[in-house]
Structure formats: C-alpha cells, structure tokens
Design an enzyme around this catalytic site. Structure first.
Site, mmCIF file in Angstrom:
data_model
loop_
_atom_site.group_PDB
_atom_site.id
_atom_site.type_symbol
_atom_site.label_atom_id
_atom_site.label_comp_id
_atom_site.label_asym_id
_atom_site.label_seq_id
_atom_site.Cartn_x
_atom_site.Cartn_y
_atom_site.Cartn_z
ATOM 1 N N LYS A 281 0.843 -1.192 0.000
ATOM 2 C CA LYS A 281 0.000 0.000 0.000
ATOM 3 C C LYS A 281 0.883 1.249 0.000
ATOM 4 C CE LYS A 281 -3.985 -1.795 2.579
ATOM 5 N NZ LYS A 281 -4.997 -1.533 1.557
ATOM 6 N N ARG A 355 -10.457 -11.467 1.620
ATOM 7 C CA ARG A 355 -11.260 -12.551 1.027
ATOM 8 C C ARG A 355 -10.520 -13.880 1.092
ATOM 9 N NH1 ARG A 355 -11.559 -9.150 -4.459
ATOM 10 N NH2 ARG A 355 -11.324 -7.492 -2.925
HETATM 11 N N1 BES Z 1 -8.316 -3.671 4.229
HETATM 12 C C1 BES Z 1 -8.390 -3.256 2.879
HETATM 13 C C2 BES Z 1 -9.667 -2.472 2.576
HETATM 14 C C3 BES Z 1 -9.701 -1.064 3.098
HETATM 15 C C4 BES Z 1 -8.908 -0.086 2.546
HETATM 16 C C5 BES Z 1 -10.563 -0.736 4.113
HETATM 17 C C6 BES Z 1 -8.970 1.209 3.023
HETATM 18 C C7 BES Z 1 -10.646 0.551 4.571
HETATM 19 C C8 BES Z 1 -9.833 1.528 4.038
HETATM 20 C C9 BES Z 1 -8.377 -4.463 1.965
HETATM 21 O O1 BES Z 1 -7.597 -5.521 2.385
HETATM 22 C C10 BES Z 1 -7.831 -4.007 0.657
HETATM 23 O O2 BES Z 1 -6.694 -3.633 0.614
HETATM 24 N N2 BES Z 1 -8.651 -4.039 -0.378
HETATM 25 C C11 BES Z 1 -8.266 -3.581 -1.661
HETATM 26 C C12 BES Z 1 -8.808 -4.563 -2.674
HETATM 27 C C13 BES Z 1 -8.272 -4.344 -4.060
HETATM 28 C C14 BES Z 1 -6.809 -4.706 -4.096
HETATM 29 C C15 BES Z 1 -9.062 -5.211 -5.015
HETATM 30 C C16 BES Z 1 -8.849 -2.189 -1.876
HETATM 31 O O3 BES Z 1 -9.974 -1.942 -1.427
HETATM 32 O O4 BES Z 1 -8.152 -1.369 -2.458
HETATM 33 MN MN MN Z 2 -5.571 -5.321 1.796
#
Ligand code: BES
Ligand code: MN
Ligand code: ZN
Length: 503
Positions: A281, A355
C-alpha cells in the site's frame, strides 16, 4: 455502570444531574412539565426568553435549579417534533451523555423514556440510553503516560412516567448495557496498535472470554500446524510474509436448550495489520490498517454481549487472524493457492487478502450446518466510495436473511444497505490460470469481493457485511466505532424471538 429505574416525580429525584429532553415547539413532555411546575416555570421561561433553543443535540446545563432536589438540570434539544425518529433520538442521547461525561458528576437521572419515538417502546428507549451512556464514557488511554482523567459517571437512573413501563425499561437497560460493553470492547481491540494486537493476542482474548464465561463459551484455537493439516492454505498464504503466526479462532456458545439446534455463525476478518503485502500500500494513512481486524473485533464484542444477555440460541464465532506483510517468503502476485474448499485462486493482488482468509473460514463453517452465516470485514476501500461512512455494505445469497439484517440494523440504528450480488458480476473474477482470481478490477469492487466470498458460501444462507466505511473514524476523531456490534446483537436477539414463536 448501573442503570436503576425510577417512577418518582422528577422534581423529587435526588441526583447530581437531571437530564430533560425538550422539543423545539416548547410543548413540554410529562417529566419536563412536572419540573417546570416545581421550579417556578424555569424551563418555560428559559425557552421564552430565548436562553435555550431546543435544536437537535443542543445541550444546556443549569447549575442550580430552584425547587428541585437535583443539583443540576440539563436540557437537551430534540429538534422538530414531527422529525423525531430513532436517529434523532440517538443524536440527543449522544449530545447529553457527551456533556455528562465531561462533568464532575457520578450519577445522573434521565427522562429520555418520555420521548415519543414513533414505533419504538420504552424497552427500546432504555436500551438506547444505556448503550449511549457507555459509549460516551469510553476512553482509550492505555498508552498515555499521563492518562486523561476517566469520566466520573457511574450511575444513570432511567425515569419512567408510567409504572407499567418500569419492567420494560429494566430489561432494555440490561440489553443496552450488554451492547454498550460489547461495543466498547470492540473499540478497544480495534484501537490497539498492530504491535500489540496480533493474531496470537486475539486468540488470547478468546481464551479469556472462554475462561470468564464459566463454561458458557467453548474455545478452539487452530495454530499454523493445525491449519496446514486441515488444508486452510489460502488463510495461511496471507500470513506467510509475517513473523506473527496466523490463527483460526473458534468460539461456541450454546444458549438453545437443544445443543443440536442449528447455530448462527459470525465470521470476522482479523487482519491485525494490512500493509498490502508484496502489492504494498502507499504510505499515507497506512497506520489505519491496524483497524483491518475490526470485523474480528466486532465478532468478539458481539460474543461478549451475547454472554451477558444469554439469548436462547446457538452461536458460533469464527475469527480468521493473520498479519499481511511483504517478505521473502510472502505470497507474490500471480501465485496460485488451493483453498480449503479445493478451488484454486490466482492471487493477482496480495492486498486483496481479506477474502483469502475469509474463504477458508467460510468453508470451515460448513461443519456447523449453520442456520445462517454472516461475515464481517473491512474488505474494500470501494465500500467507502459507494456508501461513505454511514452505511455498512450488505450482500447476501438469501433475500430473507438480507431483510433480517437490514431490519436489525434499523432497530439498533446501526444501519446497512443492500447491494446486488448478481451473477453478471461473477465473470470479473475469471482467471486464465486458476479457478478464480482474487480481484475483479476497479468497477464494483465491493460487489466483486462479495462475489469471491459467495463461491465459498453455497452450503448455507450467508450474508457479508463490508464495514470498511463504518468500523472506524479518521482524522481528529480517529478511533474504532464498535460497529456493527449493535446490528449483530440485535440480529441474534431477533432470531431468539423467532425461535420462541416457533416453539
Ligand atoms: N483492508 C483493505 C480495505 C480497506 C482499505 C478498508 C482502506 C478501509 C480503508 C483491503 O484488504 C484491501 O486492501 N482491499 C483492496 C482490494 C483491491 C486490491 C481489489 C482495496 O480496497 O483497495
Ligand atoms: Mn488489503
Ligand atoms: Zn485488508
């Protein structure tokens, strides 16, 4: 916190602070009218002179109140009478209790049960009052060298005008207190930093809940060896880059007289820190990814509430806990993993890890032959784009279950909104190399995440709650909210009520 119920004339009530709700139209509710009579029309005059306007959530403290036994009087604005609903009632409660929590008072008496909220009874109002008071006194000061002083408030007396309502108010306070404690527990687990709240820490929490329950809660912890043996490789693939070992935590509560009655299963995403893994990230606000275990935290909070309320249902709580880190051993984009169910997954983005832990937890849950399964997860940033910070995203393979959850959310005022889980979206998960990919592209990110989960939820009625927008607040107010413990506890209570009708 204690919540005694009293039917006395409010003018006679001895308390450090008497809390009295007022509508904007100035027509006083029964308790306020009695106080007005006893105090040479103090309240009426304050309103007439314009010294108090009863806008929603306006709070005014009157430090001395002639003619009353209370040491202080607090007026709380309810806003427009014809707009009075659950949400406004809660806003008024939150304003009053936030103010009370900042005062040097150990006890208060509140006349909130007087407020006419359409379709809601005294029991409901008492619940909301108890819950709000506990939420208001919550502080997270564990890591401050000089903790900010705790709120003094320890006793909130619920005033009821009709003595018939006293029993309902007592029952409501019992439930509201349990929900409030559950919410605060969830907030603490969420607020704890990632270097404290690890998968093993969560497992320890389960053990402690089990010990404190005096046999009411059975706890099973699956460590990495047990997960390997089971074949939960997808769950394990997420924690491979971490020094912290992953855990699958299982808590079983038997409240139904029949131990074989089909249980309701709650599954929480417990990513104790989500760096994104190799699909790292960006740095900004990454600290907030300590909240990526808020689904798990809400399952713990709901278990705690259930242990206090003791509903006559069977409940299984499952927490899939791992830390998502980049490392030489971490899962890489393109890696293919075999799930516990046997389907293969191409991990195109290691940041779509929630997931991956949940799919094996869903398959694990088949063994309980559940009446329903709800997973709770901070799953997608896209849920924030779709719904902002007010509604939890709800997706389900069963419309009756979805309706039950929506209704529980309305009752608890911890609301969810139903998104479609149509077949058409499934094709976004097609992979050239495995049975499915773990991402479905930018469009409808919340829905395709749920589509992924749905492939592992074909054996039971299942719903998914995406709490990415509702589990915590950012900015100056940064902290876990405790949602959706209110919704989940209400859902369980509603299932208990259904079961009693059937019997
Ligand atoms: N934990 C995150 C989702 C999230 C991000 C929740 C920011 C709250 C604030 C999750 O694991 C994630 O990173 N999801 C990705 C999925 C994508 C790679 C398909 C997302 O939402 O960007
Ligand atoms: Mn994630
Ligand atoms: Zn995540």
């Amino acid at each position: 916190m204690e919540f005694p119920v009293q039917t006395a004339n409010p003018a006679k009530v001895e308390t450090a602070c008497l809390v009295v709700p007022v509508f904007k139209d100035g027509d006083l509710l029964p308790a306020a009218a009695k106080l007005d009579d006893a105090s040479e029309r103090l309240i009426g005059q304050l309103i007439e002179r314009g010294d108090f306007t009863a806008g929603l959530g306006n709070v005014q403290l009157i430090p001395f109140a002639p003619g009353l036994n209370a040491e202080r009087l607090m007026l709380v604005g309810l806003g427009e009478r014809d707009k009075c609903n659950e949400g406004n009632f809660r806003k008024a409660l939150d304003a009053a209790f936030d103010a009370l929590a900042g005062l040097p008072v150990g006890d208060a008496a509140v006349a909130m049960i007087d407020v006419p909220v359409p379709n809601r009874d005294s029991q409901w109002k008492a619940r909301m009052t108890a819950e709000a008071s506990l939420r208001a006194v919550y502080r997270f000061t564990e890591f401050k060298s000089e903790p900010t002083p705790a709120a003094k408030l320890e006793r909130v007396t619920l005033l009821v005008s009709e003595s018939d309502d006293a029993e309902h108010a007592k029952e409501g306070a019992r439930i509201g207190a349990a929900v409030g404690e559950g919410i605060n527990y969830t907030r603490t687990l969420g607020n704890l930093p990632g270097n404290v709240c690890t998968p093993r820490y969560l497992a320890e929490q389960a053990e402690q809940l089990g010990k404190a329950s005096e046999g009411k809660l059975e706890v099973d912890i699956l460590d990495e060896a047990a997960l390997e043996e089971l074949g939960a490789r997808t769950l394990l693939s997420v924690g491979r880059g971490s020094e912290e070992p992953s855990r699958l935590i299982v808590m079983r509560y038997q409240g139904a007289s029949d131990p074989d009655e089909a249980p309701h299963v709650l599954i929480g995403k417990g990513i104790t820190f989500d760096t994104g893994g190799i699909s790292l990230k960006p740095g900004a606000e990454m600290d907030e990814m300590k909240f990526d275990m808020c689904g798990a935290a809400s399952v713990f909070g709901t278990v705690k509430a259930a242990l206090a309320i003791q509903p006559r249902i069977n409940l299984v709580a499952v927490v899939a806990a791992a830390e998502n880190m980049p490392d030489g051993r971490a899962t890489k984009p393109g890696d293919i993993i075999k799930t516990l169910k046997g389907l293969t997954v191409e991990v195109l983005n290691t940041d779509a890890e929630g997931r991956l832990v949940l799919c094996d937890a869903l398959t694990y849950s088949e063994r309980f032959e559940p009446a329903s399964v709800i997973d709770i997860a901070t799953l997608t940033g896209a849920a924030i784009i779709a719904l902002g910070h007010h509604a939890t995203g709800l997706l389900s393979n069963d419309d009756d279950l979805a309706l039950d959850i929506l209704e529980a959310g309305e009752t608890a005022w911890d609301r969810a909104w139903h998104l479609p889980l149509w077949e058409e979206y499934q094709q976004q998960l097609e992979s050239n190399f495995a049975d499915l990919a773990n991402i479905g592209g930018r469009p409808a990110g919340t829905i395709t995440a749920a589509c992924f989960l749905s492939r592992f939820a074909d054996k039971f009625p299942w719903a998914h709650l995406d709490i990415a927008g509702t589990a915590w607040q950012s900015g100056k107010q940064k902290g876990a909210t405790g949602r959706p413990v209110g919704l989940l506890t209400q859902y369980l209570l509603d299932r208990e009520a259904d079961a009693q009708v059937e019997k």
